[in-house]
Design a protein around this motif. Structure first.
Motif, PDB file in Angstrom:
ATOM      1  N   GLY A   1       0.656  -1.136  -0.052  1.00  0.00           N
ATOM      2  CA  GLY A   1      -0.087   0.088  -0.025  1.00  0.00           C
ATOM      3  C   GLY A   1       0.849   1.171  -0.004  1.00  0.00           C
ATOM      4  N   ASP A   2       2.081   0.973   0.089  1.00  0.00           N
ATOM      5  CA  ASP A   2       2.833   2.210   0.315  1.00  0.00           C
ATOM      6  C   ASP A   2       3.415   2.700  -0.975  1.00  0.00           C
ATOM      7  N   TYR A   3       3.118   1.863  -2.074  1.00  0.00           N
ATOM      8  CA  TYR A   3       3.687   2.243  -3.359  1.00  0.00           C
ATOM      9  C   TYR A   3       2.642   2.630  -4.450  1.00  0.00           C
ATOM     10  N   ASP A   4       3.139   3.386  -5.277  1.00  0.00           N
ATOM     11  CA  ASP A   4       2.238   3.691  -6.361  1.00  0.00           C
ATOM     12  C   ASP A   4       1.845   2.753  -7.316  1.00  0.00           C
ATOM     13  N   TYR A   5       3.027   1.791  -7.888  1.00  0.00           N
ATOM     14  CA  TYR A   5       2.945   0.837  -8.869  1.00  0.00           C
ATOM     15  C   TYR A   5       3.383  -0.465  -7.951  1.00  0.00           C
ATOM     16  N   ILE A   6       2.803  -1.684  -8.495  1.00  0.00           N
ATOM     17  CA  ILE A   6       3.319  -2.979  -8.287  1.00  0.00           C
ATOM     18  C   ILE A   6       3.704  -3.827  -9.514  1.00  0.00           C
ATOM     19  N   VAL A   7       4.747  -4.145  -9.681  1.00  0.00           N
ATOM     20  CA  VAL A   7       4.921  -5.102 -10.698  1.00  0.00           C
ATOM     21  C   VAL A   7       5.465  -6.224 -10.448  1.00  0.00           C
TER      22      VAL A   7
ATOM     23  N   ILE B   1       5.037   2.278 -16.768  1.00  0.00           N
ATOM     24  CA  ILE B   1       5.005   3.101 -15.695  1.00  0.00           C
ATOM     25  C   ILE B   1       6.122   4.384 -16.094  1.00  0.00           C
ATOM     26  N   VAL B   2       7.061   4.142 -16.666  1.00  0.00           N
ATOM     27  CA  VAL B   2       8.063   5.127 -17.037  1.00  0.00           C
ATOM     28  C   VAL B   2       7.080   6.260 -17.883  1.00  0.00           C
ATOM     29  N   GLN B   3       6.510   5.751 -19.051  1.00  0.00           N
ATOM     30  CA  GLN B   3       5.728   6.502 -19.898  1.00  0.00           C
ATOM     31  C   GLN B   3       4.888   7.215 -19.202  1.00  0.00           C
ATOM     32  N   ALA B   4       4.126   6.589 -18.290  1.00  0.00           N
ATOM     33  CA  ALA B   4       2.893   7.487 -17.398  1.00  0.00           C
ATOM     34  C   ALA B   4       3.678   8.626 -16.636  1.00  0.00           C
ATOM     35  N   THR B   5       4.734   8.100 -16.037  1.00  0.00           N
ATOM     36  CA  THR B   5       5.405   9.064 -15.177  1.00  0.00           C
ATOM     37  C   THR B   5       6.009  10.270 -16.030  1.00  0.00           C
ATOM     38  N   ARG B   6       6.523  10.036 -17.176  1.00  0.00           N
ATOM     39  CA  ARG B   6       6.697  11.003 -18.018  1.00  0.00           C
ATOM     40  C   ARG B   6       5.752  12.172 -18.441  1.00  0.00           C
ATOM     41  N   LEU B   7       4.512  11.515 -18.363  1.00  0.00           N
ATOM     42  CA  LEU B   7       3.493  12.284 -18.845  1.00  0.00           C
ATOM     43  C   LEU B   7       2.634  12.955 -18.058  1.00  0.00           C
ATOM     44  N   SER B   8       2.674  12.693 -16.887  1.00  0.00           N
ATOM     45  CA  SER B   8       2.130  13.120 -15.594  1.00  0.00           C
ATOM     46  C   SER B   8       2.013  14.661 -15.705  1.00  0.00           C
ATOM     47  N   ALA B   9       0.856  15.271 -15.123  1.00  0.00           N
ATOM     48  CA  ALA B   9       0.787  16.577 -15.164  1.00  0.00           C
ATOM     49  C   ALA B   9       1.900  17.301 -14.494  1.00  0.00           C
ATOM     50  N   SER B  10       2.331  16.720 -13.207  1.00  0.00           N
ATOM     51  CA  SER B  10       3.291  17.345 -12.401  1.00  0.00           C
ATOM     52  C   SER B  10       4.591  17.658 -13.427  1.00  0.00           C
ATOM     53  N   ASN B  11       4.959  16.688 -14.108  1.00  0.00           N
ATOM     54  CA  ASN B  11       6.095  16.570 -15.068  1.00  0.00           C
ATOM     55  C   ASN B  11       5.796  17.446 -16.276  1.00  0.00           C
ATOM     56  N   MET B  12       4.647  17.641 -17.010  1.00  0.00           N
ATOM     57  CA  MET B  12       4.542  18.099 -18.085  1.00  0.00           C
ATOM     58  C   MET B  12       4.249  19.705 -17.890  1.00  0.00           C
ATOM     59  N   GLN B  13       4.249  20.249 -16.608  1.00  0.00           N
ATOM     60  CA  GLN B  13       3.800  21.560 -16.370  1.00  0.00           C
ATOM     61  C   GLN B  13       4.670  22.563 -17.095  1.00  0.00           C
ATOM     62  N   SER B  14       5.979  22.330 -17.220  1.00  0.00           N
ATOM     63  CA  SER B  14       6.860  23.307 -18.113  1.00  0.00           C
ATOM     64  C   SER B  14       6.337  23.105 -19.631  1.00  0.00           C
ATOM     65  N   VAL B  15       5.966  22.029 -20.329  1.00  0.00           N
ATOM     66  CA  VAL B  15       5.448  21.901 -21.381  1.00  0.00           C
ATOM     67  C   VAL B  15       4.243  22.680 -21.518  1.00  0.00           C
ATOM     68  N   CYS B  16       3.070  22.856 -20.653  1.00  0.00           N
ATOM     69  CA  CYS B  16       2.165  23.480 -20.733  1.00  0.00           C
ATOM     70  C   CYS B  16       2.162  24.854 -20.725  1.00  0.00           C
ATOM     71  N   HIS B  17       3.433  25.253 -20.023  1.00  0.00           N
ATOM     72  CA  HIS B  17       3.629  26.733 -19.603  1.00  0.00           C
ATOM     73  C   HIS B  17       4.152  27.232 -20.902  1.00  0.00           C
ATOM     74  N   GLN B  18       4.958  26.584 -21.825  1.00  0.00           N
ATOM     75  CA  GLN B  18       5.553  26.892 -22.978  1.00  0.00           C
ATOM     76  C   GLN B  18       4.556  27.121 -24.100  1.00  0.00           C
ATOM     77  N   TYR B  19       3.622  26.170 -23.995  1.00  0.00           N
ATOM     78  CA  TYR B  19       2.355  26.348 -25.229  1.00  0.00           C
ATOM     79  C   TYR B  19       1.637  27.613 -24.679  1.00  0.00           C
ATOM     80  N   LEU B  20       1.499  27.949 -23.489  1.00  0.00           N
ATOM     81  CA  LEU B  20       0.583  28.879 -23.114  1.00  0.00           C
ATOM     82  C   LEU B  20       1.262  30.246 -23.415  1.00  0.00           C
TER      83      LEU B  20
END
Length: 72
Positions: free
Chosen positions: A27-33, A48-67
């Motif tokens: 229960g302490d982990y976000d993912y279990i493999v 998991i790696v792909q989902a982490t790359r695309l997470s909102a927290s990691n994509m904020q800089s991209v969003c700001h660039q587009y804005l």
């Protein structure tokens, strides 16, 4: 593990004990493999790696660039 006949009984008991500790904390982990089929576990890890790359927290800089670009 016993069916493979590669580990001694003490090694099996140690690994089983360690696995029980890990499972009790799942229960302490976000993912279990589960690595019972290597190719499936690898695909899970890649997802998991792909989902982490695309997470909102990691994509904020991209969003700001587009804005910033759209405001020009």
């Amino acid at each position: 593990m016993r069916a493979r006949k590669k580990d001694s009984e003490s090694v099996i008991l140690e690994r089983t004990s360690h696995a029980n500790v890990e499972l009790s904390q799942c229960g302490d982990y976000d993912y279990i493999v589960v690595n019972d089929v290597f190719d499936d576990a690898l695909c899970d890890l890649m997802a998991i790696v792909q989902a982490t790359r695309l997470s909102a927290s990691n994509m904020q800089s991209v969003c700001h660039q587009y804005l910033d670009f759209s405001e020009k």
